[in-house]
Scaffold this motif. Structure first.
Motif, PDB file in Angstrom:
ATOM      1  N   GLN A   1       0.855  -1.189   0.000  1.00 31.27           N
ATOM      2  CA  GLN A   1       0.000   0.000   0.000  1.00 31.27           C
ATOM      3  C   GLN A   1       0.890   1.237   0.000  1.00 31.27           C
ATOM      4  OE1 GLN A   1      -2.434   0.879   3.522  1.00 31.27           O
ATOM      5  NE2 GLN A   1      -4.158   1.192   2.130  1.00 31.27           N
ATOM      6  N   VAL A   2       0.677   2.139  -0.953  1.00 32.52           N
ATOM      7  CA  VAL A   2       1.494   3.340  -1.056  1.00 32.52           C
ATOM      8  C   VAL A   2       0.725   4.607  -0.692  1.00 32.52           C
ATOM      9  CG1 VAL A   2       3.109   2.368  -2.714  1.00 32.52           C
ATOM     10  CG2 VAL A   2       1.069   3.545  -3.547  1.00 32.52           C
ATOM     11  N   ASP A   3      -0.596   4.521  -0.637  1.00 31.14           N
ATOM     12  CA  ASP A   3      -1.416   5.679  -0.252  1.00 31.14           C
ATOM     13  C   ASP A   3      -2.617   5.172   0.534  1.00 31.14           C
ATOM     14  OD1 ASP A   3      -3.023   7.922   0.014  1.00 31.14           O
ATOM     15  OD2 ASP A   3      -2.795   8.543  -2.071  1.00 31.14           O
ATOM     16  N   PRO A   4      -2.522   5.187   1.879  1.00 26.81           N
ATOM     17  CA  PRO A   4      -3.622   4.662   2.687  1.00 26.81           C
ATOM     18  C   PRO A   4      -4.927   5.453   2.520  1.00 26.81           C
ATOM     19  CG  PRO A   4      -1.660   5.006   4.034  1.00 26.81           C
ATOM     20  CD  PRO A   4      -1.381   5.578   2.690  1.00 26.81           C
ATOM     21  N   GLU A   5      -4.833   6.760   2.328  1.00 31.23           N
ATOM     22  CA  GLU A   5      -6.043   7.576   2.196  1.00 31.23           C
ATOM     23  C   GLU A   5      -6.820   7.246   0.934  1.00 31.23           C
ATOM     24  OE1 GLU A   5      -5.315  11.747   2.768  1.00 31.23           O
ATOM     25  OE2 GLU A   5      -4.155  11.371   4.601  1.00 31.23           O
ATOM     26  N   GLN A   6      -6.103   6.964  -0.154  1.00 36.04           N
ATOM     27  CA  GLN A   6      -6.732   6.617  -1.430  1.00 36.04           C
ATOM     28  C   GLN A   6      -6.814   5.104  -1.637  1.00 36.04           C
ATOM     29  OE1 GLN A   6      -8.036   8.948  -3.586  1.00 36.04           O
ATOM     30  NE2 GLN A   6      -7.566  10.384  -1.937  1.00 36.04           N
ATOM     31  N   ASP A   7      -6.320   4.341  -0.667  1.00 29.27           N
ATOM     32  CA  ASP A   7      -6.244   2.883  -0.751  1.00 29.27           C
ATOM     33  C   ASP A   7      -5.589   2.452  -2.061  1.00 29.27           C
ATOM     34  OD1 ASP A   7      -6.547   0.342   0.336  1.00 29.27           O
ATOM     35  OD2 ASP A   7      -8.426   0.007  -0.749  1.00 29.27           O
ATOM     36  N   ARG A   8      -4.436   3.083  -2.363  1.00 30.96           N
ATOM     37  CA  ARG A   8      -3.687   2.769  -3.587  1.00 30.96           C
ATOM     38  C   ARG A   8      -2.544   1.820  -3.253  1.00 30.96           C
ATOM     39  NH1 ARG A   8       0.367   4.855  -6.956  1.00 30.96           N
ATOM     40  NH2 ARG A   8       0.947   6.507  -5.516  1.00 30.96           N
TER      41      ARG A   8
ATOM     42  N   VAL B   1      11.195  -0.603  -0.130  1.00 27.58           N
ATOM     43  CA  VAL B   1      10.315  -0.248   0.984  1.00 27.58           C
ATOM     44  C   VAL B   1      11.116   0.479   2.061  1.00 27.58           C
ATOM     45  CG1 VAL B   1       8.709  -1.166   2.708  1.00 27.58           C
ATOM     46  CG2 VAL B   1       8.986  -2.349   0.511  1.00 27.58           C
ATOM     47  N   PRO B   2      10.721   1.714   2.405  1.00 23.38           N
ATOM     48  CA  PRO B   2      11.417   2.394   3.501  1.00 23.38           C
ATOM     49  C   PRO B   2      11.106   1.681   4.817  1.00 23.38           C
ATOM     50  CG  PRO B   2       9.486   3.657   2.856  1.00 23.38           C
ATOM     51  CD  PRO B   2       9.601   2.499   1.894  1.00 23.38           C
ATOM     52  N   GLN B   3      12.141   1.402   5.595  1.00 18.78           N
ATOM     53  CA  GLN B   3      11.935   0.628   6.819  1.00 18.78           C
ATOM     54  C   GLN B   3      12.882   1.137   7.900  1.00 18.78           C
ATOM     55  OE1 GLN B   3       9.509  -1.919   6.732  1.00 18.78           O
ATOM     56  NE2 GLN B   3       9.696  -1.618   8.925  1.00 18.78           N
ATOM     57  N   ALA B   4      12.546   2.291   8.475  1.00 15.31           N
ATOM     58  CA  ALA B   4      13.406   2.927   9.473  1.00 15.31           C
ATOM     59  C   ALA B   4      13.646   2.038  10.685  1.00 15.31           C
ATOM     60  CB  ALA B   4      12.807   4.261   9.909  1.00 15.31           C
ATOM     61  N   THR B   5      12.762   1.103  10.950  1.00 10.10           N
ATOM     62  CA  THR B   5      12.939   0.249  12.123  1.00 10.10           C
ATOM     63  C   THR B   5      14.174  -0.639  12.016  1.00 10.10           C
ATOM     64  OG1 THR B   5      11.451  -1.434  11.225  1.00 10.10           O
ATOM     65  CG2 THR B   5      10.488   0.229  12.702  1.00 10.10           C
TER      66      THR B   5
ATOM     67  N   ASN C   1       4.799   6.356   5.983  1.00 12.43           N
ATOM     68  CA  ASN C   1       3.553   5.597   6.114  1.00 12.43           C
ATOM     69  C   ASN C   1       3.826   4.246   6.756  1.00 12.43           C
ATOM     70  OD1 ASN C   1       1.971   7.502   4.857  1.00 12.43           O
ATOM     71  ND2 ASN C   1       1.840   6.426   2.909  1.00 12.43           N
ATOM     72  N   VAL C   2       2.775   3.659   7.291  1.00 11.53           N
ATOM     73  CA  VAL C   2       2.850   2.252   7.676  1.00 11.53           C
ATOM     74  C   VAL C   2       3.032   1.467   6.382  1.00 11.53           C
ATOM     75  CG1 VAL C   2       1.534   0.320   8.621  1.00 11.53           C
ATOM     76  CG2 VAL C   2       1.423   2.554   9.730  1.00 11.53           C
ATOM     77  N   GLN C   3       3.973   0.544   6.360  1.00  9.75           N
ATOM     78  CA  GLN C   3       4.251  -0.229   5.146  1.00  9.75           C
ATOM     79  C   GLN C   3       3.406  -1.504   5.168  1.00  9.75           C
ATOM     80  OE1 GLN C   3       6.162   1.379   2.818  1.00  9.75           O
ATOM     81  NE2 GLN C   3       6.144   2.965   4.392  1.00  9.75           N
ATOM     82  N   ARG C   4       2.175  -1.373   4.690  1.00 13.87           N
ATOM     83  CA  ARG C   4       1.205  -2.470   4.710  1.00 13.87           C
ATOM     84  C   ARG C   4       1.377  -3.318   3.455  1.00 13.87           C
ATOM     85  NH1 ARG C   4      -2.916   0.570   6.074  1.00 13.87           N
ATOM     86  NH2 ARG C   4      -2.628   0.093   8.262  1.00 13.87           N
ATOM     87  N   MET C   5       1.744  -4.601   3.653  1.00 15.25           N
ATOM     88  CA  MET C   5       1.952  -5.506   2.530  1.00 15.25           C
ATOM     89  C   MET C   5       0.902  -6.603   2.564  1.00 15.25           C
ATOM     90  SD  MET C   5       6.050  -5.917   2.350  1.00 15.25           S
ATOM     91  CE  MET C   5       6.136  -6.196   0.604  1.00 15.25           C
ATOM     92  N   ARG C   6       0.604  -7.095   1.376  1.00 14.26           N
ATOM     93  CA  ARG C   6      -0.285  -8.258   1.261  1.00 14.26           C
ATOM     94  C   ARG C   6       0.128  -9.061   0.034  1.00 14.26           C
ATOM     95  NH1 ARG C   6      -5.696  -5.003  -0.604  1.00 14.26           N
ATOM     96  NH2 ARG C   6      -5.055  -4.706  -2.746  1.00 14.26           N
ATOM     97  N   ASP C   7      -0.391 -10.228  -0.024  1.00 11.75           N
ATOM     98  CA  ASP C   7      -0.161 -11.102  -1.181  1.00 11.75           C
ATOM     99  C   ASP C   7       1.324 -11.313  -1.471  1.00 11.75           C
ATOM    100  OD1 ASP C   7      -2.935 -11.165  -1.467  1.00 11.75           O
ATOM    101  OD2 ASP C   7      -2.938  -9.450  -2.830  1.00 11.75           O
ATOM    102  N   VAL C   8       2.126 -11.481  -0.424  1.00 10.93           N
ATOM    103  CA  VAL C   8       3.541 -11.801  -0.623  1.00 10.93           C
ATOM    104  C   VAL C   8       3.646 -13.303  -0.823  1.00 10.93           C
ATOM    105  CG1 VAL C   8       5.847 -11.793   0.396  1.00 10.93           C
ATOM    106  CG2 VAL C   8       4.306  -9.856   0.786  1.00 10.93           C
ATOM    107  N   SER C   9       4.239 -13.672  -1.942  1.00 14.16           N
ATOM    108  CA  SER C   9       4.421 -15.080  -2.272  1.00 14.16           C
ATOM    109  C   SER C   9       5.900 -15.299  -2.551  1.00 14.16           C
ATOM    110  CB  SER C   9       3.595 -15.417  -3.514  1.00 14.16           C
ATOM    111  OG  SER C   9       3.989 -16.649  -4.062  1.00 14.16           O
ATOM    112  N   ASN C  10       6.436 -16.398  -2.001  1.00 22.08           N
ATOM    113  CA  ASN C  10       7.838 -16.711  -2.283  1.00 22.08           C
ATOM    114  C   ASN C  10       8.046 -18.215  -2.207  1.00 22.08           C
ATOM    115  OD1 ASN C  10       8.347 -17.418   0.486  1.00 22.08           O
ATOM    116  ND2 ASN C  10       8.477 -15.242   0.939  1.00 22.08           N
ATOM    117  N   ASP C  11       9.183 -18.633  -2.672  1.00 20.47           N
ATOM    118  CA  ASP C  11       9.563 -20.044  -2.625  1.00 20.47           C
ATOM    119  C   ASP C  11      10.693 -20.242  -1.632  1.00 20.47           C
ATOM    120  OD1 ASP C  11       7.724 -20.791  -4.610  1.00 20.47           O
ATOM    121  OD2 ASP C  11       9.139 -20.279  -6.197  1.00 20.47           O
ATOM    122  N   GLY C  12      10.615 -19.617  -0.512  1.00 21.52           N
ATOM    123  CA  GLY C  12      11.709 -19.678   0.451  1.00 21.52           C
ATOM    124  C   GLY C  12      11.163 -19.568   1.857  1.00 21.52           C
TER     125      GLY C  12
END
Length: 166
Positions: A26-33, A84-88, A147-158
């Motif tokens: 998700q890159v724009d939570p307000e527009q759900d983009r 993905v920016p990830q300051a943590t 922004n909160v870096q909200r991810m979904r539909d992550v698929s991997n073979d690992g």
């Protein structure tokens, strides 16, 4: 002039790279983009105090040319990049708490992130211009700093996950 002990010594950038078949961020939570990438790499990045644009070429070269667990480079397979920016990633454990004193301040970190994305995009565009016929064009997508870096539909073979410090 500040003494050498007060100057940051590095690492100046921390990166976690995960190979993925697909990922949506998700890159724009307000527009759900949201943005989606196909096979390639998810690149979580945090810039620390003392980081400069001089690191960009070294980081991009590592991301684009290192042979990962599947035996090829992301450019070799025509893979995408999701940055993905990830300051943590800059957190340090102190007792029962995390501290982020080594991170760049927010405005500088945001500008570094945007400049880094632009640098990687330029490198990928040059690779795409020279790609063999029939190989898919690489794409670069990125998250939104702050922004909160909200991810979904992550698929991997690992997952094949790697940590790099620059």
């Amino acid at each position: 002039m500040a003494d050498a002990a007060a100057q940051p010594t590095g690492p100046f950038c921390k990166i976690v790279v995960q190979q993925a078949n697909t990922a949506t961020l998700q890159v724009d939570p307000e527009q759900d983009r949201w943005v989606t990438v196909g096979p390639g790499l998810i690149v979580f990045v945090a810039f620390q105090k003392g980081a400069s644009a001089e690191l960009f070429s070294k980081i991009a070269k590592a991301l684009l040319t290192v042979k990962l667990c599947l035996g090829d480079t992301v450019t070799g397979v025509g893979g995408d990049l999701l940055i993905v920016p990830q300051a943590t990633l800059g957190g340090k454990l102190k007792g029962k708490q995390l501290q982020y004193h080594g991170n760049m301040d927010k405005a500088d970190g945001q500008q570094m992130f945007l400049d880094f994305v632009a640098h990687v995009r330029a490198e990928v565009a040059a690779i795409n211009d020279k790609r063999p016929e029939g190989r898919r064009e690489m794409a670069v997508q990125h998250g939104t700093y702050g922004n909160v870096q909200r991810m979904r539909d992550v698929s991997n073979d690992g997952p094949f996950t790697h940590i790099f410090e620059f």
